[in-house]
Motif scaffolding. Structure first.
Motif, PDB file in Angstrom:
ATOM      1  N   THR A  72      64.466  41.602  46.890  1.00 18.19           N
ATOM      2  CA  THR A  72      64.741  40.713  45.757  1.00 18.19           C
ATOM      3  C   THR A  72      63.577  39.758  45.463  1.00 18.19           C
ATOM      4  OG1 THR A  72      65.801  39.069  47.185  1.00 18.19           O
ATOM      5  CG2 THR A  72      67.208  40.781  46.228  1.00 18.19           C
ATOM      6  N   ASP A  73      62.538  39.794  46.272  1.00 21.08           N
ATOM      7  CA  ASP A  73      61.390  38.912  46.037  1.00 21.08           C
ATOM      8  C   ASP A  73      60.702  39.254  44.713  1.00 21.08           C
ATOM      9  OD1 ASP A  73      61.694  37.469  48.344  1.00 21.08           O
ATOM     10  OD2 ASP A  73      60.268  38.664  49.518  1.00 21.08           O
ATOM     11  N   LEU A  74      60.250  38.220  44.045  1.00 16.87           N
ATOM     12  CA  LEU A  74      59.468  38.410  42.833  1.00 16.87           C
ATOM     13  C   LEU A  74      58.060  38.859  43.204  1.00 16.87           C
ATOM     14  CD1 LEU A  74      59.062  37.988  39.723  1.00 16.87           C
ATOM     15  CD2 LEU A  74      58.319  35.656  40.290  1.00 16.87           C
ATOM     16  N   VAL A  75      57.547  39.868  42.507  1.00 17.55           N
ATOM     17  CA  VAL A  75      56.180  40.351  42.699  1.00 17.55           C
ATOM     18  C   VAL A  75      55.443  40.223  41.367  1.00 17.55           C
ATOM     19  CG1 VAL A  75      54.694  42.282  43.345  1.00 17.55           C
ATOM     20  CG2 VAL A  75      56.911  41.966  44.483  1.00 17.55           C
ATOM     21  N   THR A  76      54.309  39.515  41.380  1.00 16.20           N
ATOM     22  CA  THR A  76      53.498  39.358  40.174  1.00 16.20           C
ATOM     23  C   THR A  76      52.119  39.962  40.400  1.00 16.20           C
ATOM     24  OG1 THR A  76      52.719  37.173  40.856  1.00 16.20           O
ATOM     25  CG2 THR A  76      54.708  37.261  39.477  1.00 16.20           C
ATOM     26  N   TYR A  77      51.356  40.113  39.283  1.00 14.80           N
ATOM     27  CA  TYR A  77      50.104  40.846  39.357  1.00 14.80           C
ATOM     28  C   TYR A  77      48.969  40.058  38.698  1.00 14.80           C
ATOM     29  CZ  TYR A  77      53.528  44.451  40.305  1.00 14.80           C
ATOM     30  OH  TYR A  77      54.580  45.148  40.842  1.00 14.80           O
ATOM     31  N   SER A  78      47.781  40.316  39.179  1.00 14.05           N
ATOM     32  CA  SER A  78      46.569  39.765  38.575  1.00 14.05           C
ATOM     33  C   SER A  78      45.485  40.826  38.632  1.00 14.05           C
ATOM     34  CB  SER A  78      46.118  38.491  39.294  1.00 14.05           C
ATOM     35  OG  SER A  78      45.927  38.736  40.676  1.00 14.05           O
ATOM     36  N   LEU A  79      44.564  40.758  37.657  1.00 16.15           N
ATOM     37  CA  LEU A  79      43.546  41.804  37.568  1.00 16.15           C
ATOM     38  C   LEU A  79      42.201  41.170  37.251  1.00 16.15           C
ATOM     39  CD1 LEU A  79      43.677  45.295  36.130  1.00 16.15           C
ATOM     40  CD2 LEU A  79      42.101  43.729  35.013  1.00 16.15           C
ATOM     41  N   ARG A  80      41.161  41.726  37.826  1.00 12.44           N
ATOM     42  CA  ARG A  80      39.806  41.298  37.490  1.00 12.44           C
ATOM     43  C   ARG A  80      38.899  42.513  37.385  1.00 12.44           C
ATOM     44  NH1 ARG A  80      36.641  38.945  42.839  1.00 12.44           N
ATOM     45  NH2 ARG A  80      37.290  40.571  44.316  1.00 12.44           N
ATOM     46  N   LEU A  81      37.739  42.320  36.755  1.00 17.74           N
ATOM     47  CA  LEU A  81      36.707  43.338  36.658  1.00 17.74           C
ATOM     48  C   LEU A  81      35.453  42.822  37.354  1.00 17.74           C
ATOM     49  CD1 LEU A  81      37.024  44.318  32.870  1.00 17.74           C
ATOM     50  CD2 LEU A  81      38.261  45.285  34.812  1.00 17.74           C
ATOM     51  N   TYR A  82      34.735  43.729  38.000  1.00 12.14           N
ATOM     52  CA  TYR A  82      33.451  43.337  38.564  1.00 12.14           C
ATOM     53  C   TYR A  82      32.500  44.527  38.553  1.00 12.14           C
ATOM     54  CZ  TYR A  82      35.382  45.232  43.004  1.00 12.14           C
ATOM     55  OH  TYR A  82      35.956  46.024  43.982  1.00 12.14           O
ATOM     56  N   ALA A  83      31.195  44.198  38.489  1.00 13.52           N
ATOM     57  CA  ALA A  83      30.173  45.242  38.566  1.00 13.52           C
ATOM     58  C   ALA A  83      30.208  45.829  39.973  1.00 13.52           C
ATOM     59  CB  ALA A  83      28.801  44.665  38.253  1.00 13.52           C
ATOM     60  N   THR A  84      30.434  47.113  40.071  1.00 12.97           N
ATOM     61  CA  THR A  84      30.646  47.755  41.372  1.00 12.97           C
ATOM     62  C   THR A  84      29.485  47.510  42.324  1.00 12.97           C
ATOM     63  OG1 THR A  84      31.912  49.480  40.224  1.00 12.97           O
ATOM     64  CG2 THR A  84      31.214  49.948  42.484  1.00 12.97           C
ATOM     65  N   ALA A  85      28.272  47.516  41.808  1.00 16.91           N
ATOM     66  CA  ALA A  85      27.097  47.380  42.671  1.00 16.91           C
ATOM     67  C   ALA A  85      26.742  45.933  42.979  1.00 16.91           C
ATOM     68  CB  ALA A  85      25.899  48.069  42.012  1.00 16.91           C
ATOM     69  N   ASN A  86      27.366  44.984  42.289  1.00 11.72           N
ATOM     70  CA  ASN A  86      26.997  43.579  42.494  1.00 11.72           C
ATOM     71  C   ASN A  86      28.213  42.691  42.255  1.00 11.72           C
ATOM     72  OD1 ASN A  86      25.567  41.277  42.943  1.00 11.72           O
ATOM     73  ND2 ASN A  86      24.170  41.501  41.205  1.00 11.72           N
ATOM     74  N   PHE A  94      40.312  36.229  37.744  1.00 14.95           N
ATOM     75  CA  PHE A  94      41.527  37.038  37.716  1.00 14.95           C
ATOM     76  C   PHE A  94      42.351  36.697  36.475  1.00 14.95           C
ATOM     77  CE2 PHE A  94      40.750  37.843  42.235  1.00 14.95           C
ATOM     78  CZ  PHE A  94      41.135  39.177  42.339  1.00 14.95           C
ATOM     79  N   TYR A  95      42.802  37.728  35.786  1.00 10.23           N
ATOM     80  CA  TYR A  95      43.738  37.557  34.684  1.00 10.23           C
ATOM     81  C   TYR A  95      45.148  37.570  35.268  1.00 10.23           C
ATOM     82  CZ  TYR A  95      39.757  38.954  31.778  1.00 10.23           C
ATOM     83  OH  TYR A  95      38.515  39.045  31.178  1.00 10.23           O
ATOM     84  N   GLU A  96      45.881  36.481  35.099  1.00 10.84           N
ATOM     85  CA  GLU A  96      47.244  36.406  35.630  1.00 10.84           C
ATOM     86  C   GLU A  96      48.190  37.117  34.668  1.00 10.84           C
ATOM     87  OE1 GLU A  96      47.803  35.373  38.570  1.00 10.84           O
ATOM     88  OE2 GLU A  96      45.789  34.570  38.912  1.00 10.84           O
ATOM     89  N   LEU A  97      48.934  38.113  35.161  1.00  9.74           N
ATOM     90  CA  LEU A  97      49.693  39.017  34.302  1.00  9.74           C
ATOM     91  C   LEU A  97      51.196  38.950  34.523  1.00  9.74           C
ATOM     92  CD1 LEU A  97      47.313  42.086  34.701  1.00  9.74           C
ATOM     93  CD2 LEU A  97      47.295  40.366  32.893  1.00  9.74           C
ATOM     94  N   ASP A  98      51.674  37.993  35.306  1.00 11.31           N
ATOM     95  CA  ASP A  98      53.103  37.878  35.575  1.00 11.31           C
ATOM     96  C   ASP A  98      53.607  39.208  36.148  1.00 11.31           C
ATOM     97  OD1 ASP A  98      55.431  36.308  35.663  1.00 11.31           O
ATOM     98  OD2 ASP A  98      56.137  37.156  33.788  1.00 11.31           O
ATOM     99  N   THR A  99      54.638  39.804  35.573  1.00 10.13           N
ATOM    100  CA  THR A  99      55.177  41.050  36.116  1.00 10.13           C
ATOM    101  C   THR A  99      54.718  42.288  35.338  1.00 10.13           C
ATOM    102  OG1 THR A  99      57.173  40.786  34.757  1.00 10.13           O
ATOM    103  CG2 THR A  99      57.235  39.890  37.000  1.00 10.13           C
ATOM    104  N   ASP A 100      53.755  42.102  34.417  1.00 11.02           N
ATOM    105  CA  ASP A 100      53.268  43.241  33.626  1.00 11.02           C
ATOM    106  C   ASP A 100      52.637  44.283  34.536  1.00 11.02           C
ATOM    107  OD1 ASP A 100      54.120  41.875  31.431  1.00 11.02           O
ATOM    108  OD2 ASP A 100      52.118  41.212  30.804  1.00 11.02           O
ATOM    109  N   LEU A 101      52.784  45.536  34.143  1.00  8.94           N
ATOM    110  CA  LEU A 101      52.225  46.650  34.903  1.00  8.94           C
ATOM    111  C   LEU A 101      51.080  47.312  34.143  1.00  8.94           C
ATOM    112  CD1 LEU A 101      55.514  48.264  36.283  1.00  8.94           C
ATOM    113  CD2 LEU A 101      53.931  46.715  37.463  1.00  8.94           C
TER     114      LEU A 101
END
Length: 381
Positions: A72-86, A94-101
């Motif tokens: 029953t725990d709430l699970v939220t999500y965040s996403l970021r982008l980064y240059a793979t080599a650096n 991080f973009y905070e996205l609440d419960t969006d998938l």
């Protein structure tokens, strides 16, 4: 050994009691959490397009994560982008996205990100990382992570110059260059002679595309990589200034007849009615063009003295032989009298000065649009 053991247990008991009294949370970490989210990208390689800046360029989706403590725990999500080599040097917050998938980026949004990492047209490998955070009041669960890579190259959003291509009624074509007053602003400006004509803009000298044409209302722009270009129309003749704003929310083109000064963009405040005093051409009296969208507005902000006198020097070295902006009448109060005449010599109408009725910090603005010349005088912080 037993004595040491009991001493440790006693200390643990004391710490446990202190923890209970202070109601600190019990921390719990789950090592080597499996990737439940399996983030995927809608494409693994893309070339961003200025002509599609409002369209989605890439979309990330992932599966829901679960809590190892309670379903029953709430699970939220965040996403970021980064240059793979650096990763350390080139990364978004991080973009905070609440419960969006899922999370999408437009061509414009993604270009703005990678444009600070690599040059236009240069490919860069990017990692998208999504984290899931479990919200449990009693126990801490280390956020789970899932990543996916993709390759992208961007475009030059604001080239140093753009070019106006004008075709007169006889079919003759003339090209003039517009520059950015403030580099990176996306606002372009050029002053030159015009005749009745149709016109549009290009971003590369001598090339037809990319181009900015008329979006249909005679004022706003549309960016084109190919296809038919709808022209703007000019019916005026003489020296005009074009202001082209390519930023989102504006995307417009304006043509203004601006009163040109004897020395380009040079106006100085002088007089005992302000803090500058009666010294010609002092740097602290220089008027400024504060807004690249409005190069016809010159402003000076500073201390004014009630009862003193002021006039505007146009950069000459002497009092009687060079032009000034004079007040429309003797002792005109800039607070209430906003009439503005063309600059002139003192002998052509007398030494007519403004006389402020108030003391304090104010902003004095001169509008040099030939169709709407006037002044403004407003309090300033």
């Amino acid at each position: 050994m037993k004595k040491i053991f009991y001493q440790i247990m006693g200390l643990c008991g004391i710490l446990s009691m202190a923890t209970a009294c202070n109601e600190d949370p019990e921390y719990f970490t789950l090592e080597n959490q499996p990737d439940e989210m399996h983030i995927v990208a809608s494409t693994d390689k893309l070339v961003l397009d200025r002509g599609k800046e409002d369209e989605k360029a890439i979309t990330f989706t992932w599966d829901a994560a679960s809590s190892p403590i309670s379903e029953t725990d709430l699970v939220t999500y965040s996403l970021r982008l980064y240059a793979t080599a650096n990763k350390s040097a080139n990364s978004t917050e991080f973009y905070e996205l609440d419960t969006d998938l899922g999370k999408s980026f437009t061509h414009d949004e993604l270009n703005a990100i990678i444009g600070t990492w690599v040059l236009p047209g240069q490919e860069v490998k990017v990692t998208a990382q999504v984290l899931s955070t479990v919200h449990n009041e009693n126990k801490y669960v280390k956020p789970a992570s899932s990543t996916v890579e993709f390759t992208v190259s961007g475009y030059e959003k604001y080239p140093t110059y753009i070019y106006i291509r004008m075709t007169d009624v006889e079919g003759h074509v003339a090209t003039e260059r517009l520059r950015q007053r403030n580099m990176g602003s996306g606002i372009y400006e050029g002053t030159f002679d015009v005749v009745p004509c149709t016109y549009h803009f290009t971003t590369v000298a001598g090339a037809d595309y990319p181009a900015y044409g008329n979006d249909g209302d005679g004022e706003h722009l549309i960016y084109l990589n190919d296809g038919e270009i709808t022209e703007f129309t000019n019916t005026e003749e003489g020296r005009r200034t074009f202001i082209v704003d390519t930023n989102r929310g504006y995307n417009d083109c304006r043509m203004i007849e601006i009163l040109e000064l004897p020395i380009s963009e040079t106006m100085y405040m002088v007089g005992n009615g302000c803090s500058v005093g009666w010294d010609l051409n002092k740097s602290d009296g220089l008027f400024k063009i504060e807004d690249a969208r409005n190069p016809h507005l010159y402003s000076w902000t500073g201390q004014f003295n009630a009862g003193g006198e002021i006039k505007i020097c146009l950069g000459g070295p002497s009092w009687g032989e060079d032009p000034f902006f004079f007040a429309p009448e003797y002792d005109a109060d800039p607070m209430t009298n906003h009439k503005l005449d063309r600059y002139r010599l003192q002998n052509d109408g007398g030494d007519v000065k403004w006389k402020p009725s108030v003391s304090g910090r104010y902003k004095f603005t001169f509008c040099l649009d030939m169709k709407d010349m006037h002044t403004e005088f407003v309090p300033a912080n």
